[in-house]
Scaffold this motif. Sequence first.
Motif, PDB file in Angstrom:
ATOM      1  N   ARG A  13      -9.174 -11.007  11.660  1.00 29.46           N
ATOM      2  CA  ARG A  13      -8.765 -10.869  10.266  1.00 29.46           C
ATOM      3  C   ARG A  13      -7.716  -9.786  10.126  1.00 29.46           C
ATOM      4  NH1 ARG A  13     -13.703 -10.925   6.182  1.00 29.46           N
ATOM      5  NH2 ARG A  13     -12.015 -11.594   4.812  1.00 29.46           N
ATOM      6  N   PHE A  14      -7.828  -8.731  10.915  1.00 32.66           N
ATOM      7  CA  PHE A  14      -6.829  -7.654  10.898  1.00 32.66           C
ATOM      8  C   PHE A  14      -5.472  -8.195  11.341  1.00 32.66           C
ATOM      9  CE2 PHE A  14      -4.598  -4.055  12.771  1.00 32.66           C
ATOM     10  CZ  PHE A  14      -4.743  -3.099  11.796  1.00 32.66           C
ATOM     11  N   LYS A  15      -5.492  -9.070  12.354  1.00 35.13           N
ATOM     12  CA  LYS A  15      -4.260  -9.666  12.837  1.00 35.13           C
ATOM     13  C   LYS A  15      -3.618 -10.513  11.745  1.00 35.13           C
ATOM     14  CE  LYS A  15      -2.415 -12.500  16.585  1.00 35.13           C
ATOM     15  NZ  LYS A  15      -2.749 -13.273  17.804  1.00 35.13           N
ATOM     16  N   GLY A  16      -4.457 -11.205  10.970  1.00 36.15           N
ATOM     17  CA  GLY A  16      -3.941 -12.005   9.882  1.00 36.15           C
ATOM     18  C   GLY A  16      -3.225 -11.168   8.850  1.00 36.15           C
ATOM     19  N   SER A  17      -3.766  -9.987   8.562  1.00 36.64           N
ATOM     20  CA  SER A  17      -3.117  -9.100   7.601  1.00 36.64           C
ATOM     21  C   SER A  17      -1.779  -8.611   8.137  1.00 36.64           C
ATOM     22  CB  SER A  17      -4.037  -7.910   7.275  1.00 36.64           C
ATOM     23  OG  SER A  17      -4.143  -7.046   8.373  1.00 36.64           O
ATOM     24  N   ASN A  18      -1.675  -8.463   9.483  1.00 39.24           N
ATOM     25  CA  ASN A  18      -0.400  -8.061  10.067  1.00 39.24           C
ATOM     26  C   ASN A  18       0.661  -9.148   9.876  1.00 39.24           C
ATOM     27  OD1 ASN A  18      -1.294  -5.597  10.916  1.00 39.24           O
ATOM     28  ND2 ASN A  18      -1.779  -6.242  12.992  1.00 39.24           N
ATOM     29  N   ASN A  19       0.238 -10.424   9.989  1.00 37.95           N
ATOM     30  CA  ASN A  19       1.168 -11.522   9.766  1.00 37.95           C
ATOM     31  C   ASN A  19       1.693 -11.508   8.337  1.00 37.95           C
ATOM     32  OD1 ASN A  19       0.817 -12.439  12.386  1.00 37.95           O
ATOM     33  ND2 ASN A  19      -0.839 -13.835  11.831  1.00 37.95           N
ATOM     34  N   THR A  20       0.807 -11.230   7.386  1.00 38.91           N
ATOM     35  CA  THR A  20       1.214 -11.136   5.988  1.00 38.91           C
ATOM     36  C   THR A  20       2.215 -10.006   5.802  1.00 38.91           C
ATOM     37  OG1 THR A  20      -0.944 -11.962   5.251  1.00 38.91           O
ATOM     38  CG2 THR A  20       0.389 -10.808   3.622  1.00 38.91           C
ATOM     39  N   SER A  21       1.950  -8.864   6.429  1.00 45.56           N
ATOM     40  CA  SER A  21       2.840  -7.709   6.318  1.00 45.56           C
ATOM     41  C   SER A  21       4.220  -8.015   6.871  1.00 45.56           C
ATOM     42  CB  SER A  21       2.238  -6.508   7.064  1.00 45.56           C
ATOM     43  OG  SER A  21       0.980  -6.167   6.528  1.00 45.56           O
ATOM     44  N   LEU A  22       4.267  -8.765   7.975  1.00 45.95           N
ATOM     45  CA  LEU A  22       5.546  -9.131   8.574  1.00 45.95           C
ATOM     46  C   LEU A  22       6.351 -10.015   7.623  1.00 45.95           C
ATOM     47  CD1 LEU A  22       7.496  -9.140  10.962  1.00 45.95           C
ATOM     48  CD2 LEU A  22       6.209 -11.073  11.916  1.00 45.95           C
ATOM     49  N   VAL A 261      -2.866  -5.570  -1.925  1.00 43.40           N
ATOM     50  CA  VAL A 261      -3.064  -7.009  -1.747  1.00 43.40           C
ATOM     51  C   VAL A 261      -1.819  -7.670  -1.174  1.00 43.40           C
ATOM     52  CG1 VAL A 261      -3.591  -9.181  -2.926  1.00 43.40           C
ATOM     53  CG2 VAL A 261      -4.795  -7.097  -3.584  1.00 43.40           C
ATOM     54  N   VAL A 262      -0.644  -7.256  -1.662  1.00 41.79           N
ATOM     55  CA  VAL A 262       0.604  -7.782  -1.115  1.00 41.79           C
ATOM     56  C   VAL A 262       0.716  -7.430   0.368  1.00 41.79           C
ATOM     57  CG1 VAL A 262       3.118  -7.453  -1.131  1.00 41.79           C
ATOM     58  CG2 VAL A 262       1.903  -7.848  -3.261  1.00 41.79           C
ATOM     59  N   GLY A 263       0.214  -6.262   0.741  1.00 44.01           N
ATOM     60  CA  GLY A 263       0.263  -5.832   2.133  1.00 44.01           C
ATOM     61  C   GLY A 263      -0.753  -6.488   3.033  1.00 44.01           C
ATOM     62  N   GLY A 264      -1.565  -7.400   2.481  1.00 40.70           N
ATOM     63  CA  GLY A 264      -2.502  -8.160   3.311  1.00 40.70           C
ATOM     64  C   GLY A 264      -3.955  -7.785   3.186  1.00 40.70           C
ATOM     65  N   THR A 265      -4.290  -6.859   2.297  1.00 39.74           N
ATOM     66  CA  THR A 265      -5.695  -6.486   2.108  1.00 39.74           C
ATOM     67  C   THR A 265      -6.401  -7.539   1.262  1.00 39.74           C
ATOM     68  OG1 THR A 265      -5.179  -4.133   2.240  1.00 39.74           O
ATOM     69  CG2 THR A 265      -7.273  -4.728   1.214  1.00 39.74           C
ATOM     70  N   SER A 266      -7.553  -7.986   1.720  1.00 37.21           N
ATOM     71  CA  SER A 266      -8.281  -9.042   1.020  1.00 37.21           C
ATOM     72  C   SER A 266      -9.070  -8.485  -0.157  1.00 37.21           C
ATOM     73  CB  SER A 266      -9.233  -9.747   1.986  1.00 37.21           C
ATOM     74  OG  SER A 266     -10.048 -10.680   1.303  1.00 37.21           O
ATOM     75  N   MET A 267      -9.054  -9.207  -1.271  1.00 40.78           N
ATOM     76  CA  MET A 267      -9.843  -8.813  -2.437  1.00 40.78           C
ATOM     77  C   MET A 267     -11.338  -9.007  -2.196  1.00 40.78           C
ATOM     78  SD  MET A 267      -7.801  -7.772  -4.935  1.00 40.78           S
ATOM     79  CE  MET A 267      -8.710  -8.028  -6.472  1.00 40.78           C
ATOM     80  N   THR A 268     -11.686  -9.784  -1.182  1.00 41.63           N
ATOM     81  CA  THR A 268     -13.093 -10.042  -0.889  1.00 41.63           C
ATOM     82  C   THR A 268     -13.667  -9.070   0.128  1.00 41.63           C
ATOM     83  OG1 THR A 268     -12.458 -11.663   0.810  1.00 41.63           O
ATOM     84  CG2 THR A 268     -12.856 -12.493  -1.407  1.00 41.63           C
ATOM     85  N   THR A 277      -0.193  -1.840   3.617  1.00 44.65           N
ATOM     86  CA  THR A 277      -0.096  -1.271   2.276  1.00 44.65           C
ATOM     87  C   THR A 277       1.196  -0.480   2.101  1.00 44.65           C
ATOM     88  OG1 THR A 277      -2.492  -1.173   2.011  1.00 44.65           O
ATOM     89  CG2 THR A 277      -1.194   0.350   0.671  1.00 44.65           C
ATOM     90  N   VAL A 278       1.644   0.189   3.153  1.00 44.38           N
ATOM     91  CA  VAL A 278       2.930   0.894   3.092  1.00 44.38           C
ATOM     92  C   VAL A 278       4.047  -0.088   2.767  1.00 44.38           C
ATOM     93  CG1 VAL A 278       4.638   2.204   4.412  1.00 44.38           C
ATOM     94  CG2 VAL A 278       2.209   2.718   4.676  1.00 44.38           C
ATOM     95  N   ILE A 279       4.016  -1.243   3.419  1.00 42.70           N
ATOM     96  CA  ILE A 279       5.028  -2.265   3.174  1.00 42.70           C
ATOM     97  C   ILE A 279       4.891  -2.813   1.754  1.00 42.70           C
ATOM     98  CG2 ILE A 279       5.847  -4.548   3.886  1.00 42.70           C
ATOM     99  CD1 ILE A 279       4.920  -3.842   6.724  1.00 42.70           C
ATOM    100  N   GLY A 280       3.650  -3.003   1.295  1.00 45.56           N
ATOM    101  CA  GLY A 280       3.421  -3.462  -0.067  1.00 45.56           C
ATOM    102  C   GLY A 280       3.935  -2.470  -1.093  1.00 45.56           C
ATOM    103  N   ALA A 281       3.708  -1.186  -0.848  1.00 45.83           N
ATOM    104  CA  ALA A 281       4.195  -0.141  -1.763  1.00 45.83           C
ATOM    105  C   ALA A 281       5.718  -0.121  -1.801  1.00 45.83           C
ATOM    106  CB  ALA A 281       3.663   1.225  -1.331  1.00 45.83           C
ATOM    107  N   LEU A 282       6.346  -0.372  -0.648  1.00 46.05           N
ATOM    108  CA  LEU A 282       7.804  -0.420  -0.590  1.00 46.05           C
ATOM    109  C   LEU A 282       8.335  -1.579  -1.431  1.00 46.05           C
ATOM    110  CD1 LEU A 282      10.502   0.538   0.517  1.00 46.05           C
ATOM    111  CD2 LEU A 282      10.075  -0.820   2.577  1.00 46.05           C
ATOM    112  N   LEU A 283       7.673  -2.733  -1.358  1.00 48.38           N
ATOM    113  CA  LEU A 283       8.104  -3.891  -2.140  1.00 48.38           C
ATOM    114  C   LEU A 283       7.999  -3.622  -3.637  1.00 48.38           C
ATOM    115  CD1 LEU A 283       8.991  -6.819  -2.472  1.00 48.38           C
ATOM    116  CD2 LEU A 283       6.583  -7.496  -2.247  1.00 48.38           C
TER     117      LEU A 283
END
Length: 327
Positions: A13-22, A261-268, A277-283
């Motif tokens: 699941r952590f790897k999946g969040s990395n894909n979202t961040s990319l 959430v944009v950075g890949g963190t799941s709401m669940t 999250t750093v990337i999400g904050a930048l966006l």
Amino acid sequence: MKKKESQSKLAGRFKGSNNTSLFILLFIILLGAVLSIVSENFLTAYNIGVIVRQMSFVGMAALAQTLVLITIGTDLSVGTTACLANILFAIFATSGGLPAPIAIILSLIICMVIGLCSGMLITKLKLSPFIVTLGISEISTGAVLVITQGVTVTGLEGPVLQLGAGMLGPVPVPTLIFIGFALIMAYVMKYTPFGREIYAIGGNANAARLVGIKVDRNTCMVFSISAALAAIGGILMACRYSSGQPNIGETWRMNSITAAVVGGTSMTGGSGSMLGTVIGALLITQLSNAIVILNISQYWEKVVTGGVVLLAVAIDALRSRAAQAAK
């Protein structure tokens, strides 16, 4: 054996969040390219400095939000905790006459105690994190207004202001502080027993208890650490503007959730990363900056933020369904 299997699933699941961040990082680059064509002011050194500096303040709240989202749910108090720390630090360092380091430490301790109280209410009384943090948010807001009567606390001065307004070469000091904390939290979450336990709690709290993880204790620690991270953001803002302002952090609640959430963190729960999250904050900061440089009405900022939140949550829901279907 079960513990190793659980950690393997978490790694996936952590790897999946990395894909979202990319994907988000590529989108940021594309958006930046478009903005640089539309406006000659976007790629100036001054504007880039503004973006990375502003990212740092809300980014600290986003790190706090990410920690809670991974564990148990949404923290609605990160913005008001930052505001409270902002005001407390300003008062302690001015009318209180305390040295700046002592004022910072005292403000952090108070906010961490408040965060600990949130965790205890949730774990001991089995209350909803949403309701508890909403109540804490209102209490903190009320406390700020009672203390300040809605008036800005002025008079901050000295070297401590460099924490919010200083530069180290071409890089703003608050940006370095933010990235430093992001790297520390990323290491803690990925390589320490505490971090692995947090992911396990977010994935399945009951299963975590069965393998010996102290769920209640770790949850209380999460809320205390979250409050400290948000408080640091508030203190940095006080140093940036040389004052304590009672309206600091008003938009941080939504922006921190969006960035996480944009950075890949799941709401669940149970999935996400600090670097995402750093990337999400930048966006989020880049979008806000785009509204300014394109001379679009500031009223559209909330519309854009809300739209990004809905899109991110929808993507998160689809990602969760895909993960469930793959099991």
